[in-house]
Design a protein around this motif. Structure first.
Motif, PDB file in Angstrom:
ATOM      1  N   LEU A 130      -2.450  -0.715   3.579  1.00 57.89           N
ATOM      2  CA  LEU A 130      -1.068  -1.448   2.498  1.00 57.89           C
ATOM      3  C   LEU A 130      -1.507  -3.119   2.562  1.00 57.89           C
ATOM      4  O   LEU A 130      -1.239  -3.387   3.983  1.00 57.89           O
ATOM      5  CB  LEU A 130      -0.026  -0.905   3.222  1.00 57.89           C
ATOM      6  CG  LEU A 130       1.419  -1.967   2.540  1.00 57.89           C
ATOM      7  CD1 LEU A 130       0.695  -0.788   1.076  1.00 57.89           C
ATOM      8  CD2 LEU A 130       2.501  -0.947   2.940  1.00 57.89           C
ATOM      9  N   ALA A 131      -1.886  -3.811   1.108  1.00 54.11           N
ATOM     10  CA  ALA A 131      -1.645  -5.160   1.158  1.00 54.11           C
ATOM     11  C   ALA A 131      -0.559  -4.963  -0.054  1.00 54.11           C
ATOM     12  O   ALA A 131      -0.202  -6.432  -0.465  1.00 54.11           O
ATOM     13  CB  ALA A 131      -2.355  -5.188   0.771  1.00 54.11           C
ATOM     14  N   ARG A 132      -0.513  -3.738  -1.502  1.00 56.45           N
ATOM     15  CA  ARG A 132      -0.157  -4.675  -2.082  1.00 56.45           C
ATOM     16  C   ARG A 132       1.277  -3.550  -2.537  1.00 56.45           C
ATOM     17  O   ARG A 132       0.142  -1.887  -2.077  1.00 56.45           O
ATOM     18  CB  ARG A 132      -0.522  -4.830  -2.929  1.00 56.45           C
ATOM     19  CG  ARG A 132      -0.425  -5.135  -4.766  1.00 56.45           C
ATOM     20  CD  ARG A 132      -0.815  -5.800  -5.709  1.00 56.45           C
ATOM     21  NE  ARG A 132      -0.613  -5.983  -7.112  1.00 56.45           N
ATOM     22  CZ  ARG A 132      -1.279  -5.879  -8.201  1.00 56.45           C
ATOM     23  NH1 ARG A 132      -2.430  -5.715  -8.557  1.00 56.45           N
ATOM     24  NH2 ARG A 132      -0.570  -6.143  -9.053  1.00 56.45           N
ATOM     25  N   VAL A 133       2.365  -3.519  -2.584  1.00 60.15           N
ATOM     26  CA  VAL A 133       3.160  -2.683  -3.377  1.00 60.15           C
ATOM     27  C   VAL A 133       3.307  -2.386  -4.628  1.00 60.15           C
ATOM     28  O   VAL A 133       3.957  -3.167  -5.850  1.00 60.15           O
ATOM     29  CB  VAL A 133       5.049  -3.033  -2.819  1.00 60.15           C
ATOM     30  CG1 VAL A 133       5.058  -2.023  -3.287  1.00 60.15           C
ATOM     31  CG2 VAL A 133       4.255  -3.086  -1.442  1.00 60.15           C
ATOM     32  N   ASP A 134       2.434  -2.086  -5.485  1.00 58.13           N
ATOM     33  CA  ASP A 134       2.114  -1.354  -6.998  1.00 58.13           C
ATOM     34  C   ASP A 134       2.187   0.394  -6.643  1.00 58.13           C
ATOM     35  O   ASP A 134       1.933   1.104  -6.202  1.00 58.13           O
ATOM     36  CB  ASP A 134       0.649  -1.620  -7.115  1.00 58.13           C
ATOM     37  CG  ASP A 134      -0.553  -1.610  -6.072  1.00 58.13           C
ATOM     38  OD1 ASP A 134      -0.287  -0.822  -5.007  1.00 58.13           O
ATOM     39  OD2 ASP A 134      -1.448  -2.052  -6.599  1.00 58.13           O
ATOM     40  N   ALA A 135       1.414   0.301  -7.745  1.00 59.19           N
ATOM     41  CA  ALA A 135       1.404   2.257  -8.433  1.00 59.19           C
ATOM     42  C   ALA A 135       0.547   2.737  -8.067  1.00 59.19           C
ATOM     43  O   ALA A 135       1.398   3.947  -7.415  1.00 59.19           O
ATOM     44  CB  ALA A 135       1.348   2.126  -9.925  1.00 59.19           C
ATOM     45  N   ASP A 136      -0.543   2.513  -7.168  1.00 59.27           N
ATOM     46  CA  ASP A 136      -1.889   2.740  -6.885  1.00 59.27           C
ATOM     47  C   ASP A 136      -0.830   3.380  -5.475  1.00 59.27           C
ATOM     48  O   ASP A 136      -1.595   4.762  -5.031  1.00 59.27           O
ATOM     49  CB  ASP A 136      -2.925   1.730  -6.991  1.00 59.27           C
ATOM     50  CG  ASP A 136      -3.385   2.512  -8.101  1.00 59.27           C
ATOM     51  OD1 ASP A 136      -3.418   3.145  -9.049  1.00 59.27           O
ATOM     52  OD2 ASP A 136      -4.371   1.458  -8.223  1.00 59.27           O
ATOM     53  N   THR A 137      -0.621   2.961  -4.491  1.00 64.38           N
ATOM     54  CA  THR A 137      -0.050   2.903  -3.594  1.00 64.38           C
ATOM     55  C   THR A 137       1.679   3.500  -3.011  1.00 64.38           C
ATOM     56  O   THR A 137       1.795   4.757  -2.836  1.00 64.38           O
ATOM     57  CB  THR A 137       0.599   1.063  -2.720  1.00 64.38           C
ATOM     58  OG1 THR A 137      -0.255   0.391  -2.939  1.00 64.38           O
ATOM     59  CG2 THR A 137       1.158   1.854  -1.025  1.00 64.38           C
TER      60      THR A 137
END
Length: 876
Positions: free
Chosen positions: A104-111
């Motif tokens: 978990l490095a980025r809160v984006d659509a992929d995650t």
């Protein structure tokens, strides 16, 4: 005892060479066995498993697993540079087996795909428009304006057709995102953003990257799948992550990525402990050898002193491995402790042997007398010291209890080795002749000085005793075990960088909730506590299921599911351009005011896309294909999660994104979830820690974790070691009564540890050297360490008195045994002082405290105790 010791000497002198061969074999075999003993650097085994507090933690681990998160702290450069490093690290680590789907490095659509439609069900139309391809979506939109056959206006897979206004709004969202992607941006982020109902963005920057509260550093969190928390189990993954990091960072100068977290600390601490064992053992051996050379002025005497203790330590470490299978962060210092303590036996024997030789005794007689005359003192000293160490088993800390057992076994074995092999070594080394050694330089002046100034000495000792007790009142207990981690290590640097960061601190408590609904209620109750700064709960990711949201999700669930294969088709540049041209034409035929302001901005977006498709058709088509495939992956997951919630009517842990589900959901599939409770204030402050633990326990009685441990361990340590110190004093005094059979002599032997204890604590309070989880063991051990010298001096006083009409000679006590006490205390101090050279802070703290305690007790033994003997008329 005398008969037993005489029998031992006869065996040693009659069969010296077979005994020495046996010693050499034991040294070699046990040395090999003990040298390979693994070190357990897990903190989860430090406390007895049956302790209620520890049992609570173990139940949490059984349900949710041992927290094994690793994290990068990326610092330096600018935000864009750090984001590039995060992207590069994420890509490089994605194929690591233990980390797949666990980064978990980025809160984006992929995650966060599972959350997209839960937060905004109305966006389903914009997302699913691309299922037939962008060309199909454009043709369908154009059909709504009368430029295409009516059949093209139908929604794919039999879904109800939306209204013209809905279609135009969805089309504008879609094409704006496509244009952003084509122009090099992240169109998916804009299309899938959660809007006003998104969870708190604390710890997340504008691009969705995890950051510290002040935004000065970026973060990456990894929750690897690891078999256990032991160093050997986690080391391959930690090493692999570091290797990938090093390759990535070579291409990004000016930015650092420090790795930390429990698995990393375990690996680093094990390395530090293993290096510390090698360093301290080597320094102890060399330091003691040099001191013995200076004292005895004989290499042969020095080597003779070291030989038996080497055998005893080797046998002890082999026995420790047989009993426990491994060492821990506390017992890893056992070899240095035994070297420091075990050398005393040889020093006392050789000192007495030297006295007899200087008095004219031939070799056999000198050996026999040294053993029979000093042996009882060795036995009493070993038993009382061992008893003090054994009191550590009364505490709830398994690690200290094991150290007490190992050192007790080692003292007995080393004493036995000295009594058995020292006579044989002396006989063989001297080839039947006496080995001469000079008296310890300067020791002869001490009796004369004490004879003249013993009253002054006692008055000064009494004043310092009181001052020590007063100064000890200012002694604090340092609960912060992070101080044990070397500051220069990257794992420490990363940990300290986020220690006080509200968004990322690992100083939290954990508690389980039976369901997401219970977790939402529990988190609200915890957040209402003034002692709680925040609660990290997965329920913050999930929007409340209002009636309107439930209705929208239920409507979505009633529709046919999307076709996974439909999202993989390539975009044809010519068809795309034609579709854009058709849509552009259709927009010109809209009647004035149709679809409100939606249509007003749409032509501009279409115009830009058409120009891109005309000027760079292949690149534009490739960008659209890439965007469509990414969107398809997100949409399929989003639709599946939303449809399940719509059909079910409530949330379960499977609705969470994978990275959060693996972190917070119970491993037993029960639907339980974990919450992290962040304390308000400095948790290392005992008052804050106690207030936090008490407040949280009222709402969540099963809460555990580091923030709860601070208070619990503080109570356990202070209560346990205070009790152990009192028990050690009482047990040692009883043993002295049994051994000496006179209350007065037992009290005299207790003088050095009691006075040394006061001076030690007073010195620590004066210089600000606090007690901590490592050096607290000195409280009971000082009784055993200090009483050893008192035992030998009182024992010698009794022997001298028996030879001199009931009153001992101060020369016998101080010049004879006092020399051995001084030398033994110095060797012991060297052994403990060597621990301060270790990298691991716990060993350093323990070594410093023990060195101070040994020094103050030795001073009391050599100066105060003989002066007291003079005042009481027991010596002259």
């Amino acid at each position: 005892m005398t008969r037993t010791l005489s029998a031992i000497v006869r065996v040693a002198l009659d069969r010296p060479r077979p005994l020495l061969v046996l010693a050499a074999v034991l040294l070699a075999v046990c040395g090999v066995v003990g040298a390979g003993t693994p070190v357990d650097s897990s903190r989860n085994t430090m406390v007895a498993a049956d302790h209620p507090h520890q049992a609570k933690q173990m139940r949490y681990f059984e349900r949710f697993g041992i927290p094994q998160s690793m994290f990068f702290v990326i610092e330096g450069g600018d935000a864009a540079g750090r984001q590039q490093v995060v992207d590069a690290l994420s890509a490089g680590l994605a194929d690591e087996p233990a980390l797949q789907g666990r980064i978990l490095a980025r809160v984006d659509a992929d995650t966060m795909a599972e959350l997209v439609l839960l937060h905004a069900p109305e966006r389903a139309e914009a997302l699913r428009m691309l299922e037939p391809g962008l060309e199909g979506a454009l043709q369908s939109a154009a059909g709504a304006f009368g430029t295409q056959p009516a059949s093209a206006n139908a929604s794919p897979r039999g879904r109800p057709p939306p209204s013209g206004t809905e279609k135009l709004a969805a089309l504008r969202q879609l094409l704006t995102a496509v244009l952003d992607e084509v122009e090099g941006g992240d169109g998916l982020a804009a299309l899938t953003a959660n809007g006003e109902e998104a969870p708190s963005r604390r710890g997340v920057d504008m691009q969705g990257y995890l950051v510290t509260e002040d935004g000065a550093a970026h973060l990456m969190v990894m929750t690897p799948e690891l078999p256990s928390d032991q160093a050997e189990a986690v080391k391959p993954t930690v090493d692999a992550v570091r290797a990938i990091r090093d390759r990535v960072m070579a291409e990004h100068p000016g930015v650092t990525a420090s790795l930390s977290g429990p698995p990393v600390l375990v690996v680093d601490e094990q390395k530090q402990i293993e290096r510390g064992i090698a360093t301290t053992s080597g320094v102890t051996g060399v330091g003691i050898l040099v001191l013995l050379l200076l004292a005895f002025r004989s290499l042969r005497y020095a080597l003779l002193t070291l030989a038996p203790v080497a055998v005893g330590v080797a046998i002890t470490m082999a026995v420790a491995r047989a009993i426990y299978g491994e060492l821990n962060m506390v017992t890893s210092s056992a070899s240095s402790v035994l070297l420091a303590l075990g050398i005393d036996f040889g020093v006392y024997l050789l000192t007495r042997y030297g006295e007899f030789v200087r008095g004219g005794a031939e070799a056999r007689v000198a050996i026999q007398r040294s053993v029979t005359r000093a042996g009882m003192g060795l036995f009493i000293g070993a038993i009382t010291t061992a008893a003090a160490f054994l009191t550590t088993t009364t505490t709830e800390f398994t690690a200290y209890a094991r150290l007490g057992v190992v050192v007790t076994v080692g003292l007995v074995l080393t004493m036995a080795a000295t009594l058995l092999w020292m006579p044989a070594l002396l006989w063989v080394a001297g080839r039947g002749r006496a080995l001469r050694a000079p008296e310890l330089a300067g020791i002869g002046a001490l009796p004369r000085l004490l004879s003249r100034g013993h009253r002054v000495v006692l008055a000064a000792a009494a004043v310092l005793f009181v001052v020590g007790l007063v100064q000890a009142r200012g002694l604090a207990f340092n609960t912060r075990f992070y101080d044990f981690i070397p500051d220069e290590g990257e794992s420490a640097a990363a940990l300290l960088a986020i220690e006080r960061d509200p968004a990322a601190t690992p100083l939290v408590a954990q508690v389980g909730a039976a369901s997401l609904a219970e977790a939402r209620t529990l988190s609200a109750s915890l957040r209402a506590l003034p002692e709680v700064s925040d609660v990290r709960t997965p329920t913050d990711l999930l929007p409340p299921l209002t009636a309107a949201r439930q209705q929208a999700l239920a409507k979505l669930a009633a529709q046919p599911p999307p076709d996974p294969g439909a999202w993989e088709a390539e975009t044809d540049p010519r068809v795309l351009r034609a579709a854009l041209a058709g849509l552009k034409q259709g927009l010109t035929r809209l009647p004035p005011g149709a679809a409100g302001t939606v249509a007003a901005t749409l032509p501009d977006v279409v115009e830009k896309l058409e120009r891109r498709a005309r000027d760079a058709p292949d690149e534009t088509a490739a960008a659209v294909t890439r965007f469509r495939q990414r969107l398809g992956a997100v949409y399929l997951r989003a639709w599946d999660a939303a449809a399940k919630v719509g059909a079910r009517g409530h949330y379960v842990t499977d609705d969470l994104p994978a990275a959060f589900r693996r972190r917070y959901a119970a491993q037993d599939g029960s639907g339980a979830v974990s919450l992290d409770i962040v304390p308000e204030g400095e948790i290392w402050d005992p008052a804050v820690a106690r207030g936090f633990a008490e407040a949280v326990s009222t709402v969540a009685p099963t809460a555990t974790g580091l923030a709860m441990h601070v208070d619990a361990h503080l109570r356990m340590i202070l209560d346990g070691f205070t009790r152990a110190a009192l028990g050690a004093a009482g047990l040692v005094f009883v043993l002295l009564l049994v051994a000496f059979r006179r209350v007065g002599d037992a009290l005299l032997a207790m003088v050095p540890p009691v006075i040394g204890f006061s001076w030690m604590l007073g010195t620590m309070g004066t210089v600000g050297f606090d007690l901590d989880a490592a050096n607290i063991i000195i409280l009971p051990l000082i009784m055993g360490l200090g009483v050893d010298a008192g035992v030998h001096l009182v024992h010698r006083m009794r022997q001298s008195a028996a030879e001199r009409d009931g009153v001992a000679s101060l020369d016998d006590v101080v010049r004879g045994t006092g020399a051995a006490v001084f030398l033994a205390s110095c060797t012991t101090a060297i052994g403990f002082a060597s621990l301060t050279l270790a990298e691991y802070g716990a060993m350093t703290s323990l070594g410093a405290a023990m060195t101070l305690g040994v020094s103050t007790s030795a001073l009391a033994s050599l100066v105060v105790l003989p002066s007291l003997m003079l005042v009481l008329g027991r010596a002259r």
